[in-house]
Design a protein around this motif. Structure first.
Motif, PDB file in Angstrom:
ATOM      1  N   GLU A 136       0.838  -1.204   0.000  1.00 46.47           N
ATOM      2  CA  GLU A 136       0.000   0.000   0.000  1.00 46.47           C
ATOM      3  C   GLU A 136       0.875   1.257   0.000  1.00 46.47           C
ATOM      4  O   GLU A 136       0.595   2.222  -0.713  1.00 46.47           O
ATOM      5  CB  GLU A 136      -0.924  -0.008   1.222  1.00 46.47           C
ATOM      6  N   GLU A 137       1.943   1.222   0.780  1.00 44.46           N
ATOM      7  CA  GLU A 137       2.856   2.369   0.836  1.00 44.46           C
ATOM      8  C   GLU A 137       3.550   2.594  -0.511  1.00 44.46           C
ATOM      9  O   GLU A 137       3.726   3.735  -0.947  1.00 44.46           O
ATOM     10  CB  GLU A 137       3.907   2.186   1.938  1.00 44.46           C
ATOM     11  N   ASN A 139       2.360   1.752  -3.465  1.00 46.17           N
ATOM     12  CA  ASN A 139       1.344   2.291  -4.369  1.00 46.17           C
ATOM     13  C   ASN A 139       1.150   3.785  -4.147  1.00 46.17           C
ATOM     14  O   ASN A 139       1.058   4.556  -5.106  1.00 46.17           O
ATOM     15  CB  ASN A 139       0.009   1.557  -4.188  1.00 46.17           C
ATOM     16  N   LYS A 140       1.108   4.198  -2.890  1.00 45.88           N
ATOM     17  CA  LYS A 140       0.955   5.621  -2.579  1.00 45.88           C
ATOM     18  C   LYS A 140       2.169   6.408  -3.064  1.00 45.88           C
ATOM     19  O   LYS A 140       2.033   7.516  -3.596  1.00 45.88           O
ATOM     20  CB  LYS A 140       0.764   5.827  -1.073  1.00 45.88           C
ATOM     21  N   GLU A 141       3.360   5.844  -2.879  1.00 42.74           N
ATOM     22  CA  GLU A 141       4.580   6.522  -3.317  1.00 42.74           C
ATOM     23  C   GLU A 141       4.632   6.622  -4.841  1.00 42.74           C
ATOM     24  O   GLU A 141       5.019   7.663  -5.381  1.00 42.74           O
ATOM     25  CB  GLU A 141       5.818   5.791  -2.782  1.00 42.74           C
ATOM     26  N   THR A 143       2.065   6.769  -6.855  1.00 49.09           N
ATOM     27  CA  THR A 143       1.084   7.803  -7.194  1.00 49.09           C
ATOM     28  C   THR A 143       1.642   9.189  -6.902  1.00 49.09           C
ATOM     29  O   THR A 143       1.516  10.112  -7.716  1.00 49.09           O
ATOM     30  CB  THR A 143      -0.227   7.584  -6.416  1.00 49.09           C
ATOM     31  N   ARG A 144       2.296   9.335  -5.770  1.00 50.67           N
ATOM     32  CA  ARG A 144       2.886  10.628  -5.395  1.00 50.67           C
ATOM     33  C   ARG A 144       3.939  11.058  -6.407  1.00 50.67           C
ATOM     34  O   ARG A 144       3.960  12.208  -6.857  1.00 50.67           O
ATOM     35  CB  ARG A 144       3.501  10.555  -3.993  1.00 50.67           C
TER      36      ARG A 144
END
Length: 155
Positions: A136-137, A139-141, A143-144
């Motif tokens: 999840e982290e 994926n967020k990174e 996207t960021r």
């Protein structure tokens, strides 16, 4: 990537490609798009691009056709073709803008909303499975970082 390679076994490694984030993003997007289209075909004659347009129309209806093009970063002819295909399938209806008769406004039909809901579930499940190799982290990174790069080149 010492021993693993993104290429078929009979192809030699090419660091110019393996070390290019833009090439990797293009290939990853193509793989995901092909997987999604295969799964969507089971439910409807729809493309991922049509479904994205349906999301935009749903959230903003009635919406100008040009606004859909702007959201998707399409040129006018690509947006028109996408909309025409959705109208032909009975998923989108068009109407004239009272303020400007040359402007075409779009809204989803009941059939379009049903397709949007069914196909949205397919896309979410496919994306979750496809990107399941990342935490999840991560994926967020990802996207960021993509957002950061896009904003740096925003017109």
């Amino acid at each position: 990537m010492p021993t693993d390679t993104i290429f078929a076994k009979d192809l030699r490694r090419m660091s110019v490609l393996e070390n290019s984030p833009l090439f990797l993003m293009t290939v990853l997007t193509r793989l995901h798009r092909n997987l999604v289209h295969g799964r969507l075909r089971v439910h409807a004659d729809i493309t991922l691009e049509m479904l994205l347009a349906m999301y935009i129309i749903f959230e903003n209806q009635p919406i100008k056709q040009q606004s859909v093009a702007d959201y998707l970063m399409y040129d006018r002819s690509t947006a028109k073709r996408t909309v025409d295909n959705m109208v032909k399938r009975g998923w989108v209806k068009t109407m004239k803008d009272d303020n400007n008769q040359k402007t075409k406004l779009l809204a989803l039909t009941d059939s379009g909303e049903e397709i949007r809901q069914v196909c949205s579930k397919v896309v979410i499940e496919t994306r979750t499975e496809f990107m399941g190799c990342l935490t999840e982290e991560e994926n967020k990174e990802l996207t960021r970082l993509c957002t950061k790069a896009l904003l740096a080149h925003h017109k």
